[in-house]
Write a protein that holds these residues in place. Structure first.
Motif, mmCIF file in Angstrom:
data_model
loop_
_atom_site.group_PDB
_atom_site.id
_atom_site.type_symbol
_atom_site.label_atom_id
_atom_site.label_comp_id
_atom_site.label_asym_id
_atom_site.label_seq_id
_atom_site.Cartn_x
_atom_site.Cartn_y
_atom_site.Cartn_z
ATOM 1 N N UNK A 84 75.619 -5.795 74.636
ATOM 2 C CA UNK A 84 76.809 -5.825 75.482
ATOM 3 C C UNK A 84 77.596 -7.125 75.304
ATOM 4 N N UNK A 85 76.882 -8.228 75.233
ATOM 5 C CA UNK A 85 77.542 -9.537 75.090
ATOM 6 C C UNK A 85 76.594 -10.405 74.277
ATOM 7 N N UNK A 86 76.600 -10.242 72.956
ATOM 8 C CA UNK A 86 75.554 -10.794 72.088
ATOM 9 C C UNK A 86 75.355 -12.304 72.202
ATOM 10 N N UNK A 87 74.119 -12.705 72.057
ATOM 11 C CA UNK A 87 73.791 -14.133 72.004
ATOM 12 C C UNK A 87 74.301 -14.744 70.704
ATOM 13 N N UNK A 88 74.257 -13.966 69.633
ATOM 14 C CA UNK A 88 74.771 -14.437 68.342
ATOM 15 C C UNK A 88 76.194 -14.958 68.504
ATOM 16 N N UNK A 89 76.424 -16.185 68.072
ATOM 17 C CA UNK A 89 77.689 -16.875 68.325
ATOM 18 C C UNK A 89 78.897 -16.108 67.791
ATOM 19 N N UNK A 90 78.814 -15.624 66.559
ATOM 20 C CA UNK A 90 79.971 -14.969 65.960
ATOM 21 C C UNK A 90 80.216 -13.582 66.545
ATOM 22 N N UNK A 91 79.137 -12.861 66.858
ATOM 23 C CA UNK A 91 79.313 -11.553 67.496
ATOM 24 C C UNK A 91 79.922 -11.706 68.890
ATOM 25 N N UNK A 92 79.440 -12.699 69.633
ATOM 26 C CA UNK A 92 80.010 -12.947 70.964
ATOM 27 C C UNK A 92 81.469 -13.361 70.852
ATOM 28 N N UNK A 93 81.786 -14.131 69.831
ATOM 29 C CA UNK A 93 83.172 -14.556 69.628
ATOM 30 C C UNK A 93 84.074 -13.356 69.370
ATOM 31 N N UNK A 95 83.629 -10.352 70.630
ATOM 32 C CA UNK A 95 83.849 -9.745 71.945
ATOM 33 C C UNK A 95 84.897 -10.551 72.711
ATOM 34 N N UNK A 96 84.745 -11.863 72.738
ATOM 35 C CA UNK A 96 85.689 -12.728 73.447
ATOM 36 C C UNK A 96 87.097 -12.618 72.865
ATOM 37 N N UNK A 158 83.429 -2.245 68.075
ATOM 38 C CA UNK A 158 84.160 -3.479 67.790
ATOM 39 C C UNK A 158 83.278 -4.528 67.107
ATOM 40 N N UNK A 159 82.041 -4.673 67.579
ATOM 41 C CA UNK A 159 81.167 -5.703 67.029
ATOM 42 C C UNK A 159 80.283 -5.171 65.903
ATOM 43 N N UNK A 160 80.273 -3.869 65.699
ATOM 44 C CA UNK A 160 79.446 -3.331 64.627
ATOM 45 C C UNK A 160 78.792 -2.019 65.001
ATOM 46 N N UNK A 164 79.752 -2.748 72.931
ATOM 47 C CA UNK A 164 79.804 -4.049 73.598
ATOM 48 C C UNK A 164 80.800 -3.993 74.752
ATOM 49 N N UNK A 165 80.915 -5.103 75.457
ATOM 50 C CA UNK A 165 81.913 -5.182 76.533
ATOM 51 C C UNK A 165 83.318 -4.938 75.998
ATOM 52 N N UNK A 166 83.566 -5.303 74.751
ATOM 53 C CA UNK A 166 84.890 -5.095 74.159
ATOM 54 C C UNK A 166 85.235 -3.610 74.113
#
Length: 242
Positions: A84-93, A95-96, A158-160, A164-166
């Motif tokens: 939903x909101x990955x810990x991985x920095x780039x995946x979270x980015x 979403x953001x 969106x993230x793959x 996710x939240x996106x």
């Protein structure tokens, strides 16, 4: 003390919070705020939030506004699955990135089409001028095109590979003009396939439950006839045409 969520499911951000809380099995007390009656401008709601918008989260003495902040708070507090909101920095980015972009793009343009096709005709008894409607739909189409080409591309989500939240925030916004009878998925096979994947992840029953209200906007004229037109709607309508 149970978590309280102040919501009106006519609102896209409220639907995203509602769906996520249900999916994550987060216990909460549903506090309905009737926007069509202007309850968010009432004295009682003002004690909860001076912002006077929904959704609002109340967790004991802690009060939080803004849907994306609420979603991120729920992720952190309830340790929801990482996708939903990955810990991985780039995946979270990623979403953001979408959550930052959508406020002045998908949300703005989808909401405007909803107002022009659904709310204003119900209030005024007349259609919005064609040039204004055409311009609003053109802006929405551009946002949908950017969503497909920039944020979705050839990925399932969106993230793959996982929702996710996106995706959640995107689908509730895109469904807003659909509630007025505008099929934004027609002629967009990639977007349609993405919608179907999102529905499957959410669960058709919950998806339809959350969108039942918005898909019944044909009842708006009767609602306003019964309750009267709130002053805030009169002001907003005036601003739209000035």
């Amino acid at each position: 003390m149970a978590l309280e969520l102040y919501l009106d499911l006519h609102s896209q951000p409220c639907r995203s919070v509602y769906i996520f809380a249900k999916l994550a099995n987060i216990p909460f007390e549903y506090k309905e705020v009737d926007l069509s009656a202007g309850e968010h401008f009432g004295e009682e709601f003002g004690k909860i939030s001076v912002v006077r918008k929904v959704p609002v989260l109340k967790d004991g003495a802690f009060i939080l506004t803004e849907s994306t902040a609420i979603l991120q708070y729920l992720v952190g507090k309830y340790s929801t699955p990482d996708h939903w909101y990955p810990v991985d920095l780039q995946k979270r980015a990623r979403v953001d990135e979408y959550l930052s972009w959508q406020h002045t793009n998908m949300r703005t343009h989808g909401s405007k089409v909803f107002w022009f096709r659904g709310v204003l005709p119900a209030v005024t008894g007349a259609p919005v001028p064609k040039e204004k409607m055409d311009s609003a739909v053109e802006d929405l189409n551009m946002s949908l095109k950017l969503f497909e080409e920039k944020f979705l591309q050839d990925r399932p989500f969106v993230v793959g590979e996982k929702i996710s939240l996106a995706d959640l925030v995107a689908i509730v916004e895109i469904m807003q003009p659909v509630g007025t009878g505008l099929d934004v998925f027609e002629g967009r096979p990639a977007l349609s396939a993405w919608r179907d994947r999102v529905k499957k992840e959410i669960g058709r029953e919950l998806f339809e439950e959350a969108h039942k209200t918005i898909l019944s906007v044909a009842s708006l004229p009767q609602t306003f006839e019964r309750k009267g037109l709130p002053e805030f709607l009169k002001i907003r309508i005036q601003k739209m045409f000035n």
